[in-house]
Design a protein around this motif. Structure first.
Motif, PDB file in Angstrom:
ATOM      1  N   VAL A  73      53.208  66.199  10.392  1.00 51.87           N
ATOM      2  CA  VAL A  73      53.908  65.709  11.577  1.00 51.87           C
ATOM      3  C   VAL A  73      53.523  66.518  12.807  1.00 51.87           C
ATOM      4  CG1 VAL A  73      56.141  65.287  12.662  1.00 51.87           C
ATOM      5  CG2 VAL A  73      55.842  64.833  10.225  1.00 51.87           C
ATOM      6  N   ILE A  74      53.618  67.838  12.721  1.00 56.94           N
ATOM      7  CA  ILE A  74      53.348  68.659  13.913  1.00 56.94           C
ATOM      8  C   ILE A  74      51.871  68.577  14.303  1.00 56.94           C
ATOM      9  CG2 ILE A  74      52.911  70.868  12.746  1.00 56.94           C
ATOM     10  CD1 ILE A  74      54.936  70.286  15.999  1.00 56.94           C
ATOM     11  N   ASP A  75      50.985  68.471  13.332  1.00 57.10           N
ATOM     12  CA  ASP A  75      49.561  68.325  13.657  1.00 57.10           C
ATOM     13  C   ASP A  75      49.299  66.990  14.346  1.00 57.10           C
ATOM     14  OD1 ASP A  75      49.026  70.780  12.575  1.00 57.10           O
ATOM     15  OD2 ASP A  75      48.015  70.020  10.773  1.00 57.10           O
ATOM     16  N   SER A  76      49.973  65.935  13.891  1.00 59.98           N
ATOM     17  CA  SER A  76      49.811  64.619  14.514  1.00 59.98           C
ATOM     18  C   SER A  76      50.281  64.669  15.962  1.00 59.98           C
ATOM     19  CB  SER A  76      50.606  63.570  13.739  1.00 59.98           C
ATOM     20  OG  SER A  76      50.636  62.334  14.443  1.00 59.98           O
ATOM     21  N   TYR A  77      51.458  65.251  16.176  1.00 57.45           N
ATOM     22  CA  TYR A  77      51.959  65.323  17.550  1.00 57.45           C
ATOM     23  C   TYR A  77      51.020  66.147  18.435  1.00 57.45           C
ATOM     24  CZ  TYR A  77      54.170  66.889  21.693  1.00 57.45           C
ATOM     25  OH  TYR A  77      54.371  67.195  23.017  1.00 57.45           O
ATOM     26  N   ARG A  78      50.576  67.281  17.961  1.00 58.22           N
ATOM     27  CA  ARG A  78      49.716  68.152  18.780  1.00 58.22           C
ATOM     28  C   ARG A  78      48.390  67.475  19.120  1.00 58.22           C
ATOM     29  NH1 ARG A  78      50.963  73.947  15.740  1.00 58.22           N
ATOM     30  NH2 ARG A  78      52.485  74.715  17.279  1.00 58.22           N
ATOM     31  N   ALA A  79      47.824  66.755  18.167  1.00 65.34           N
ATOM     32  CA  ALA A  79      46.564  66.052  18.442  1.00 65.34           C
ATOM     33  C   ALA A  79      46.778  64.979  19.505  1.00 65.34           C
ATOM     34  CB  ALA A  79      46.024  65.434  17.158  1.00 65.34           C
ATOM     35  N   PHE A  80      47.880  64.245  19.395  1.00 71.90           N
ATOM     36  CA  PHE A  80      48.184  63.238  20.411  1.00 71.90           C
ATOM     37  C   PHE A  80      48.431  63.897  21.758  1.00 71.90           C
ATOM     38  CE2 PHE A  80      51.312  60.882  22.899  1.00 71.90           C
ATOM     39  CZ  PHE A  80      50.686  59.646  23.020  1.00 71.90           C
ATOM     40  N   SER A  81      49.186  64.983  21.768  1.00 69.61           N
ATOM     41  CA  SER A  81      49.543  65.664  23.010  1.00 69.61           C
ATOM     42  C   SER A  81      48.308  66.144  23.761  1.00 69.61           C
ATOM     43  CB  SER A  81      50.452  66.861  22.695  1.00 69.61           C
ATOM     44  OG  SER A  81      50.773  67.577  23.860  1.00 69.61           O
ATOM     45  N   GLU A  82      47.344  66.647  23.021  1.00 68.40           N
ATOM     46  CA  GLU A  82      46.123  67.152  23.660  1.00 68.40           C
ATOM     47  C   GLU A  82      45.413  66.052  24.440  1.00 68.40           C
ATOM     48  OE1 GLU A  82      41.972  69.447  22.399  1.00 68.40           O
ATOM     49  OE2 GLU A  82      43.566  69.139  20.925  1.00 68.40           O
TER      50      GLU A  82
END
Length: 337
Positions: free
Chosen positions: A318-327
């Motif tokens: 979950v956190i990796d998905s959000y961070r990739a999108f955020s970038e």
């Protein structure tokens, strides 16, 4: 143990339901701004768009199920749907709390963009699949305040020994900075501040904090709400019921959720400045945390994310998905700042 609640749930399951009427259990009191009325708004949209074929009856907090049991009761079919906050399910699935708020994460618009356009919803559905429910964001919470304190916070060292009501990831972060993080229900916070059991608390945004009377006791009100820069209210629907509805009906519910989120974000955003003015008139000092404090909180948050990701592959996903999108999302946003 409340013997009446299981009896009520058993009756709900076994008694013949009126055609097309479905139960919607709210985790929050009906009278709380945004969190109560948004469920009524959603139900009215769905009823109107389906010509009454899907008619949700909205139950206030605790009427059919405690907040922490809504997920299980919806999955079992004892309740048709729940209006809740994903972090309440963290004890069952730790990754769920990232679908309620992401500390140092997205504001409401960015949050919804990740959920609907960045793969967040697909992961959310996957982690809830074992519970036999279908989740979706159905309302958004405003960015919260950083909290009410009985003293000024000028450096990270001011958190040492501080007794603060804050749970979840936020509580883990505060503990890293030396605070004693405590989880208390809303009804106990005011008295705990008044008697000195607590030195500080966070709860929500100004309009709701006002209802709990914090401004009468704690005179230092800090922003930003680093622990909850934007929150989601989840709708969870029993999967067997969801699968029984037509594609058109399911689309109506999804669209009603999006409309509800947008409407109440507008209403809530417009309501807060007047409340802040009332706080200032009551002698409350409203200020931002110093940058040194925010930097320490963010560093501690990253530590918690790393620790939780190591323990739980779903949390990491979950956190990796959000961070990739955020970038990627931030590339355009930063050009416009």
């Amino acid at each position: 143990m409340n013997i009446l609640r299981p009896l009520a749930l058993a009756c709900l399951v076994s008694a013949p339901a009126f055609a097309n009427e479905y139960s919607l259990q709210n985790a929050f009191p009906k009278g709380l701004p945004m969190l109560g009325p948004s469920a009524d708004y959603f139900a009215a949209l769905v009823k109107g768009a389906t010509d009454g074929e899907i008619d949700f009856t909205h139950y206030g907090a605790g009427e059919l199920s405690p907040p922490g049991e809504i997920l299980d009761n919806v999955g079992a079919g004892a309740i048709d749907a729940g209006w809740s906050f994903a972090p309440y399910n963290a004890g069952k699935v730790p990754a769920a709390q990232l679908f309620g708020a992401i500390p140092f994460g997205p504001d409401p618009v960015k949050y919804m963009a990740w959920i609907h356009q960045g793969g967040g919803l697909e992961i959310w559905e996957k982690i809830y699949e074992p519970f036999n429910v279908v989740p979706m964001p159905c309302a958004v919470g405003l960015p919260e305040a950083g909290g009410w304190f009985n003293k000024e916070i000028n450096s990270p060292s001011d958190f040492e020994g501080l007794r603060m009501r804050i749970g979840g990831i936020g509580g883990q972060v505060m503990a890293k900075l030396g605070a004693s993080a405590q989880s208390l229900p809303a009804g106990e916070i005011y008295t705990s501040l008044e008697t000195g059991r607590l030195d500080a608390t966070e709860f929500a945004w100004p309009e709701i904090d006002k209802l709990l009377g914090f401004q009468k006791i704690a005179k230092h009100y800090y922003f930003p709400g680093w622990h909850n820069p934007g929150g989601l209210v989840e709708l969870v629907v029993n999967k067997d019921l969801w699968d029984s509805w037509s594609d058109t009906d399911r689309d109506i519910i999804r669209n009603a959720c999006r409309a509800t989120a947008s409407n109440f974000l507008e209403i809530g955003s417009a309501s807060q400045p007047a409340v802040l003015a009332e706080f200032e008139e009551a002698g409350v000092s409203i200020k931002r945390f110093p940058e040194e404090v925010l930097e320490a909180l963010e560093a501690a948050t990253d530590e918690v994310y790393a620790e939780e990701s190591e323990k739980d592959p779903l949390f990491k996903e979950v956190i990796d998905s959000y961070r990739a999108f955020s970038e990627q999302y931030d590339i355009y946003q930063q050009l416009n700042q």
